[in-house]
Scaffold this active site. Structure first.
Site, PDB file in Angstrom:
ATOM      1  N   SER A   7       0.839  -1.199   0.000  1.00  0.00           N
ATOM      2  CA  SER A   7       0.000   0.000   0.000  1.00  0.00           C
ATOM      3  C   SER A   7       0.873   1.248   0.000  1.00  0.00           C
ATOM      4  O   SER A   7       1.602   1.518   0.959  1.00  0.00           O
ATOM      5  CB  SER A   7      -0.917   0.010   1.219  1.00  0.00           C
ATOM      6  OG  SER A   7      -1.484   1.294   1.356  1.00  0.00           O
ATOM      7  N   HIS A  32      -1.111  -1.383  -4.254  1.00  0.00           N
ATOM      8  CA  HIS A  32      -2.413  -0.986  -3.696  1.00  0.00           C
ATOM      9  C   HIS A  32      -2.420   0.529  -3.519  1.00  0.00           C
ATOM     10  O   HIS A  32      -1.551   1.097  -2.856  1.00  0.00           O
ATOM     11  CB  HIS A  32      -2.617  -1.703  -2.363  1.00  0.00           C
ATOM     12  CG  HIS A  32      -3.949  -1.474  -1.732  1.00  0.00           C
ATOM     13  ND1 HIS A  32      -5.077  -2.167  -2.119  1.00  0.00           N
ATOM     14  CD2 HIS A  32      -4.345  -0.636  -0.750  1.00  0.00           C
ATOM     15  CE1 HIS A  32      -6.107  -1.754  -1.387  1.00  0.00           C
ATOM     16  NE2 HIS A  32      -5.690  -0.820  -0.544  1.00  0.00           N
ATOM     17  N   ASP A  34      -4.534   3.737  -2.310  1.00  0.00           N
ATOM     18  CA  ASP A  34      -5.666   4.149  -1.480  1.00  0.00           C
ATOM     19  C   ASP A  34      -6.086   5.575  -1.788  1.00  0.00           C
ATOM     20  O   ASP A  34      -5.352   6.522  -1.498  1.00  0.00           O
ATOM     21  CB  ASP A  34      -5.252   4.085   0.000  1.00  0.00           C
ATOM     22  CG  ASP A  34      -5.107   2.661   0.491  1.00  0.00           C
ATOM     23  OD1 ASP A  34      -6.094   1.916   0.406  1.00  0.00           O
ATOM     24  OD2 ASP A  34      -4.009   2.304   0.955  1.00  0.00           O
ATOM     25  N   MET A  36      -8.540   8.526  -0.874  1.00  0.00           N
ATOM     26  CA  MET A  36      -9.432   8.962   0.219  1.00  0.00           C
ATOM     27  C   MET A  36      -9.891  10.389  -0.034  1.00  0.00           C
ATOM     28  O   MET A  36      -9.093  11.230  -0.456  1.00  0.00           O
ATOM     29  CB  MET A  36      -8.687   8.932   1.550  1.00  0.00           C
ATOM     30  CG  MET A  36      -8.102   7.586   1.909  1.00  0.00           C
ATOM     31  SD  MET A  36      -7.256   7.697   3.482  1.00  0.00           S
ATOM     32  CE  MET A  36      -6.611   6.030   3.608  1.00  0.00           C
ATOM     33  N   HIS A  65      -8.070   1.392  -4.548  1.00  0.00           N
ATOM     34  CA  HIS A  65      -9.076   1.233  -3.487  1.00  0.00           C
ATOM     35  C   HIS A  65      -9.723   2.589  -3.242  1.00  0.00           C
ATOM     36  O   HIS A  65      -9.100   3.481  -2.653  1.00  0.00           O
ATOM     37  CB  HIS A  65      -8.362   0.703  -2.234  1.00  0.00           C
ATOM     38  CG  HIS A  65      -9.224   0.561  -1.018  1.00  0.00           C
ATOM     39  ND1 HIS A  65      -8.707   0.380   0.243  1.00  0.00           N
ATOM     40  CD2 HIS A  65     -10.571   0.554  -0.870  1.00  0.00           C
ATOM     41  CE1 HIS A  65      -9.696   0.284   1.121  1.00  0.00           C
ATOM     42  NE2 HIS A  65     -10.841   0.397   0.474  1.00  0.00           N
ATOM     43  N   MET A  67     -11.903   5.011  -1.409  1.00  0.00           N
ATOM     44  CA  MET A  67     -12.625   5.311  -0.161  1.00  0.00           C
ATOM     45  C   MET A  67     -13.247   6.688  -0.346  1.00  0.00           C
ATOM     46  O   MET A  67     -12.808   7.677   0.252  1.00  0.00           O
ATOM     47  CB  MET A  67     -11.648   5.266   1.022  1.00  0.00           C
ATOM     48  CG  MET A  67     -11.266   3.839   1.388  1.00  0.00           C
ATOM     49  SD  MET A  67      -9.810   3.769   2.439  1.00  0.00           S
ATOM     50  CE  MET A  67      -8.547   3.743   1.179  1.00  0.00           C
ATOM     51  N   MET A 136     -12.093  -5.189   4.867  1.00  0.00           N
ATOM     52  CA  MET A 136     -11.262  -4.290   5.663  1.00  0.00           C
ATOM     53  C   MET A 136     -11.045  -4.928   7.039  1.00  0.00           C
ATOM     54  O   MET A 136     -11.999  -5.352   7.690  1.00  0.00           O
ATOM     55  CB  MET A 136     -11.937  -2.929   5.845  1.00  0.00           C
ATOM     56  CG  MET A 136     -11.999  -2.063   4.594  1.00  0.00           C
ATOM     57  SD  MET A 136     -10.410  -1.731   3.803  1.00  0.00           S
ATOM     58  CE  MET A 136      -9.486  -0.937   5.128  1.00  0.00           C
ATOM     59  N   ASP A 174      -7.203  -6.033   3.995  1.00  0.00           N
ATOM     60  CA  ASP A 174      -6.525  -4.731   4.047  1.00  0.00           C
ATOM     61  C   ASP A 174      -6.584  -4.119   5.438  1.00  0.00           C
ATOM     62  O   ASP A 174      -7.663  -3.837   5.958  1.00  0.00           O
ATOM     63  CB  ASP A 174      -7.215  -3.801   3.028  1.00  0.00           C
ATOM     64  CG  ASP A 174      -6.538  -2.434   2.895  1.00  0.00           C
ATOM     65  OD1 ASP A 174      -5.481  -2.219   3.501  1.00  0.00           O
ATOM     66  OD2 ASP A 174      -7.096  -1.591   2.158  1.00  0.00           O
TER      67      ASP A 174
HETATM   68  C1  DX5 Z   1      -6.588   2.037   5.166  1.00  0.00           C
HETATM   69  C2  DX5 Z   1      -6.066   1.647   3.811  1.00  0.00           C
HETATM   70  C3  DX5 Z   1      -4.992   0.630   3.847  1.00  0.00           C
HETATM   71  C4  DX5 Z   1      -3.743   1.056   4.580  1.00  0.00           C
HETATM   72  C5  DX5 Z   1      -3.041  -0.181   5.084  1.00  0.00           C
HETATM   73  O1  DX5 Z   1      -7.742   2.778   5.041  1.00  0.00           O
HETATM   74  O2  DX5 Z   1      -7.125   1.103   3.025  1.00  0.00           O
HETATM   75  O3  DX5 Z   1      -4.690   0.159   2.540  1.00  0.00           O
HETATM   76  O4  DX5 Z   1      -2.866   1.782   3.771  1.00  0.00           O
HETATM   77  O5  DX5 Z   1      -1.950   0.177   5.847  1.00  0.00           O
HETATM   78  P1  DX5 Z   1      -1.303  -0.792   6.933  1.00  0.00           P
HETATM   79  O6  DX5 Z   1      -0.860  -2.022   6.208  1.00  0.00           O
HETATM   80  O7  DX5 Z   1      -0.190   0.020   7.477  1.00  0.00           O
HETATM   81  O8  DX5 Z   1      -2.369  -1.109   7.945  1.00  0.00           O
HETATM   82 ZN    ZN Z   2      -6.614   0.098   1.086  1.00  0.00          ZN
END
Ligand code: DX5
Ligand code: ZN
Length: 225
Positions: A7, A32, A34, A36, A65, A67, A136, A174
């Site tokens: 990630s 990956h 993310d 947001m 991903h 969010m 999640m 994740d």
């Molecule tokens: C959280 C993200 C994850 C996050 C995981 O909302 O979706 O992908 O980056 O990070 P770690 O592996 O550090 O928990």
């Molecule tokens: Zn994620």
């Protein structure tokens, strides 16, 4: 086959290109990413310009991903910027069927994610239409959180539902996945393992990735359990 999805959120952004290449060289098949929006989750991360700028330096599968609220507005643009797979949150989807269709029409693989408190049953009706279900194992929004132990049972139940219905959808997990719990997450039945801190922090990226790969190999050779 088990897949590691580092990630980007945990990467050192001053050395982003180098670090991505390091993950690819060490054998991580996915990246990956993310996204947001500060609305669906409290934090804001990054979006299209970042994805577009890193696309040329990596052949990895870009596992985006989302969010965000109103994911339907942005599918085409994310695919244009280089997303290979798009996972949206069921909690943010007004019409999940239409979203899946849109992702597929754009030529990407479709995934649906659910937060730790969303009942698994809510995603069952879509499992025969999507390529990945993302469970999640922390509340979405931040990297570096602790894995929620109830997630093991959710992974097991999802695995058993998928297998008993002859489905091919992959289970991605994740949040809080690292070398301490990777074997338990594998044993619970996941296929794709997202790891931010577990890949980019503490030791070198290649050492960290090697630890994950050792766990995958042990399981594949039947040594674990
Ligand atoms: C959280 C993200 C994850 C996050 C995981 O909302 O979706 O992908 O980056 O990070 P770690 O592996 O550090 O928990
Ligand atoms: Zn994620």
């Amino acid at each position: 086959m088990y897949i590691l999805a580092p990630s980007l959120l945990a990467a050192d952004f001053t050395r982003l290109g180098e670090q991505i290449k390091e993950t690819e060289k060490a054998g991580a098949q996915y990246l990956h990413i993310d996204v947001m929006d500060g609305v669906f989750v409290p934090s804001i991360s990054f979006g299209m310009p970042l994805i577009e700028s890193i696309r040329p330096i990596s052949r990895q599968f870009f596992d985006v991903h989302l969010m965000i609220v109103h994911p339907e507005k942005y599918i085409e643009e994310f695919v244009r910027c280089g997303a290979d797979g798009i996972t949206f949150h069921l909690e943010a989807a007004e019409n999940a069927d239409a979203l899946i269709k849109k992702i597929h029409d754009c030529g990407a693989r479709a995934g649906i994610s659910i937060k730790p408190a969303t009942p698994l049953e809510e995603v069952f009706p879509y499992l025969d239409q999507i390529e990945m279900v993302l469970l999640m194992s922390v509340e979405p929004g931040f990297g570096g959180q602790a894995f929620i132990p109830e997630s093991y049972e959710r992974i097991r139940q999802m695995r058993s539902y998928i297998d008993s219905h002859g489905l091919r959808v992959k289970i991605e997990v994740d949040g809080g996945v690292g070398k301490k719990n990777i074997r338990e997450v594998i044993n619970a039945g996941a296929d794709v393992f997202v790891a931010g801190s577990g890949v980019f922090r503490k030791n070198s990226i290649s050492d960290n990735i090697t630890r994950f790969q050792e766990a995958f190999r042990e399981k594949q050779n039947g040594k674990d359990r």
